[in-house]
Scaffold this motif. Structure first.
Motif, PDB file in Angstrom:
ATOM      1  N   ASP A 117     -30.244  22.631  -5.249  1.00  0.00           N
ATOM      2  CA  ASP A 117     -29.841  21.587  -6.207  1.00  0.00           C
ATOM      3  C   ASP A 117     -28.334  21.348  -6.170  1.00  0.00           C
ATOM      4  N   CYS A 127     -38.672  14.470 -14.156  1.00  0.00           N
ATOM      5  CA  CYS A 127     -37.208  14.524 -13.992  1.00  0.00           C
ATOM      6  C   CYS A 127     -36.466  14.653 -15.318  1.00  0.00           C
ATOM      7  N   CYS A 143     -32.979  13.823  -9.164  1.00  0.00           N
ATOM      8  CA  CYS A 143     -34.143  13.948 -10.053  1.00  0.00           C
ATOM      9  C   CYS A 143     -34.828  15.296  -9.889  1.00  0.00           C
ATOM     10  N   CYS A 195     -40.211  11.473  -3.180  1.00  0.00           N
ATOM     11  CA  CYS A 195     -38.880  10.967  -3.573  1.00  0.00           C
ATOM     12  C   CYS A 195     -38.976   9.514  -4.059  1.00  0.00           C
ATOM     13  N   ALA A 239     -37.194  16.269  -7.934  1.00  0.00           N
ATOM     14  CA  ALA A 239     -38.616  16.292  -7.593  1.00  0.00           C
ATOM     15  C   ALA A 239     -38.858  17.025  -6.266  1.00  0.00           C
TER      16      ALA A 239
END
Lengths: 136, 650
Positions: free
Chosen positions: A56, A121, A42, A19, A44
């Motif tokens: 998400d 990203c 982002c 992160c 990740a």
């Protein structure tokens, strides 16, 4: 809405290490959590999680992708205006500015300076106003 | 929230160490925009009347622009604000580089400091954590060293704003540096930062900055970029002097289209004006006593645009700038990398002091950037000191043995070093020409070329009376970045804002000096528009493209989701102007005291050169201008009811 971590998390810490904004908290081998105010979406964490434990901001479960297959930015110098927006947009600082192309063309252009640090990203491509950055 | 702005500010009390976030209501942004407007609103409320600019009650703000980071171009300018130790009124200075998005990426539209720290500190913000850290090891370091050390400590995409020795020494002509020596130079706010013992602000954030309509933002930006990239080949550097001479000789003048300026700006940066300005009468020479006759093309040849960019290794773009007027140059010896000296610096350290030595200008530019001292004010103060010396008001005894004659490069170099260190005569001069003249006396005050203490920039009002009007009537006097007749022509606001007059395409030069109503309308429009620009974080050079090609109002609507008309945005610009003027009145400033010295008005007129015989009758111009804002036209004071009305918002 930020990304969230589900009970599938085994606390391996892969997301926390990756992160770019230190938005993931938690003890080793215990369920981690994402600090909403810090998360920049982002994605990740979702791409790195081997357990499919990340959801998400649209509520979809993220699938793990092998890191070597994460998309990377490609820069089109013909379209690029050397405006630095992509460099600033990168949360891990992996985009650099080249030296001047030549005496006749004294402009520097963005390039992927640190490919290993790139988290795929796509913020660089997203923020470029002239479409000079593509993720591939 | 996707409205272009972050909707939050950070407040820091350096006395108590308390740090707190504050949410700003949407209404504030709709009423004042961000950047300059947000600051004018907050500082009016928060700085008590009579506060010492260098005391704990002053508030020092670092603000970004509403459009910064939203997919718009030319919107990478941040602003430092506070009560100015030069004018004791409203102070602001803005700068490019990469700091503006960094403020927003930390989650804030602005960071505001009050109080005074007991020991030197810096503010660090990283991933949501803000803390004050000890800056003992940085105190005394120059701006470039400081920035390099702090970036090394913080790592990643870190941006730094800091002061150098000039700010630490409380020089009233010191500024705040970012991106290795780019300076938010005016208003003396470096000294405010020094007085608070705040060495630096270090920002490492990655927050997203979201526009309401990102696709529209990009579409507008792409259309704007087409104009920026249109770049036909242009004449050689020294030929710009001939263009300037032609403009001088012709009895008539054409309204300027900013596209022409854009083309030469993209090629050379502001160096494009180095010779042209002297030849056409735009550049003051020899402390405003001289003209192009005293510093002709042969003397200025060393700083011709080609000679300047010969040292350029790469073009420098500020954040979100598709033009790139800056450059990174290399110097032999101590400084392998240095920012290309701007036009203002070249003329202040060159023609104004009759200095022909380009090498010294490159070097002093870097020296001043590292010290964090305003190169305009430094050059203007040196020119003042030279005139004092030449007239026998200062002697070698006073100057610590320096032979302060016109064009004496070595003496200029040494004097600037002394000013930075506040050593000997340098201490006398370190606050600019006005404060030096007050201490020197002996009639020196009349050749201190300042407005309200702010040393005048390198644009002569005897060539364009618009400059001298703005120098004299603005809440921040002595600025070349707000308005001029030339600026009104280039902004082309009549193409987007209803009711604004279109200037004649071709006119006799004598018409520039007529203090008619239309000139006042132009000037008021410039001030309002530039306040909107400074609320948005936009660069003036982008605005010179013209309001049709640079879609400021459309960008603002697309970023925020508002549906405001250009006229409504201009009204916001007017509101910000009234707030800034009200700030000055609250703090006891007399607007009329900002009028430039007689010499800058051509009383007595020059007897030769481009501005021969030109005199400006500024009184009626000032009255007309103030009246158009609804202020008292004699005193320049906003009406009480207007000020009260402005206060109710938020």
């Amino acid at each position: 809405m930020s990304y969230t971590i589900t009970d599938c998390c085994n606390g391996c810490g892969a997301c926390m290490r990756l992160c770019p904004v230190d938005a993931i908290a938690g003890e080793k081998k215990e369920k981690h959590r994402i600090v909403e105010e810090l998360c920049i979406d982002c994605g990740a964490c979702g791409r790195i999680c081997p357990e499919g434990a990340v959801i998400d901001s649209d509520g979809q479960v993220c699938s793990m992708i092998k890191r070597s297959q994460w998309s990377k930015p490609r820069f089109d110098e013909k379209l690029c205006a050397s405006c630095n927006i992509c460099i600033d947009a990168c949360p891990v600082g992996c985009i650099g500015l080249s030296k001047a192309a030549s005496e006749k063309n004294p402009y520097g252009y963005p390039f992927l300076r640190d490919e290993k640090a790139c988290i795929g990203c796509g913020f660089c491509a997203d923020e470029c106003p002239v479409g000079a950055v593509a993720m591939a | 929230m996707s409205r272009g702005y972050m909707g939050k500010i950070l407040n820091i009390d350096l006395g108590t160490g308390e740090i707190s976030e504050e949410v700003m209501p949407d209404e504030i942004y709709e009423t004042y925009l961000s950047g300059m407007g947000l600051s004018a609103y907050l500082l009016n409320k928060r700085i008590p009347a009579g506060a010492d600019p260098l005391g704990p009650e002053n508030v020092l703000g670092f603000v970004s622009g509403l459009l910064t980071g939203t997919g718009s171009f030319f919107t990478g300018r941040w602003m430092v604000v506070g009560k100015s130790p030069i004018t004791s009124g409203w102070g602001d200075a803005n700068c490019g580089g990469n700091l503006s998005p960094a403020i927003k990426r930390c989650g804030y539209d602005g960071i505001f400091f009050r109080g005074i720290s007991e020991k030197p500190v810096y503010l660090s913000i990283k991933n949501g954590t803000a803390e004050l850290r000890d800056a003992g090891h940085l105190w005394g370091k120059d701006t470039v060293e400081t920035e390099e050390m702090l970036i090394k400590e913080a790592g990643g995409n870190t941006r730094v704003a800091c002061i150098g020795p000039a700010g630490e020494n409380l020089s009233r002509i010191s500024g705040v540096s970012n991106d290795k020596g780019r300076l938010a130079a005016r208003s003396g706010l470096g000294a405010v930062m020094g007085s608070k013992r705040l060495k630096a602000v270090v920002l490492s954030g990655a927050k997203r900055i979201k526009a309401k309509n990102p696709d529209i933002m990009k579409k507008l930006s792409r259309a704007c970029n087409k104009w920026v990239q249109f770049q036909p080949p242009f004449v050689s550097g020294p030929a710009t002097a001939k263009v300037g001479a032609l403009l001088r000789i012709l009895p008539t003048q054409m309204a300027q289209d900013g596209m022409l300026f854009k083309i030469i700006l993209k090629k050379w940066g502001t160096a494009c004006m180095n010779q042209m300005s002297i030849e056409m009468g735009d550049a003051p020479i020899k402390n405003w006593m001289g003209s192009n006759k005293d510093f002709g093309p042969k003397k200025s040849l060393t700083t011709n645009p080609d000679a300047i960019i010969e040292r350029e290794r790469i073009k420098y773009h500020c954040y979100s700038c598709p033009l790139g007027c800056g450059g990174i140059c290399s110097l032999n010896g101590e400084y392998p990398e240095t920012h290309k000296p701007e036009y203002e610096t070249v003329l202040a350290l060159g023609g104004l002091c009759m200095n022909e030595d380009a090498e010294s200008i490159f070097e002093l530019n870097e020296v001043l950037n590292r010290a964090g001292m305003d190169s305009i004010s430094a050059g203007s103060t040196v020119a003042f000191a030279i005139e004092c010396f030449e007239r026998g008001i200062l002697t070698k005894e006073d100057t610590d043995g320096l032979e302060l004659t016109w064009g004496n490069t070595e003496a200029i170099r040494e004097l600037i070093r002394k000013m930075i260190q506040r050593e000997g005569i340098g201490d006398l001069l370190a606050d600019g020409s006005k404060y030096a003249a007050e201490r020197i006396g002996n009639g020196s005050y009349e050749f201190a070329m300042h407005a309200g203490g702010q040393d005048l920039p390198m644009h002569d009002g005897r060539n364009d009376p618009g400059f001298v009007l703005h120098y004299s009537v603005e809440p921040t006097p002595g600025r070349h970045t707000i308005g001029a007749q030339l600026y009104y022509e280039m902004f082309q606001l009549w193409k987007t804002v209803k009711g604004l007059p279109k200037p004649s395409i071709l006119y006799h030069k004598n018409r520039k000096y007529e203090a008619d109503e239309e000139k006042a309308i132009w000037a008021a429009a410039c001030s309002k528009y530039v306040n909107v620009i400074n609320g948005a974080g936009l660069c003036l050079f982008g605005a010179f493209l013209g309001s049709k090609r640079l879609p400021l109002f459309d960008w603002l609507n697309a970023a925020t989701g508002w549906d405001k008309t250009p006229e409504e945005y201009m009204e916001i610009g007017g509101r910000i102007q009234t707030l800034r003027q009200a700030f000055n009145i609250k703090h006891g400033v007399t607007p009329k005291s900002f009028v430039v010295p007689d010499r800058a008005l051509g009383k007595e007129p020059l007897t030769e050169g481009a501005n021969k015989g030109r005199t400006i009758d500024i009184e009626p111009m000032m009255r007309n201008y103030w009246r158009l804002f609804g202020w008292d036209e004699i005193s320049g004071k906003p009406m009480e009811e207007d000020v009260e009305r402005l206060k109710i918002k938020g």
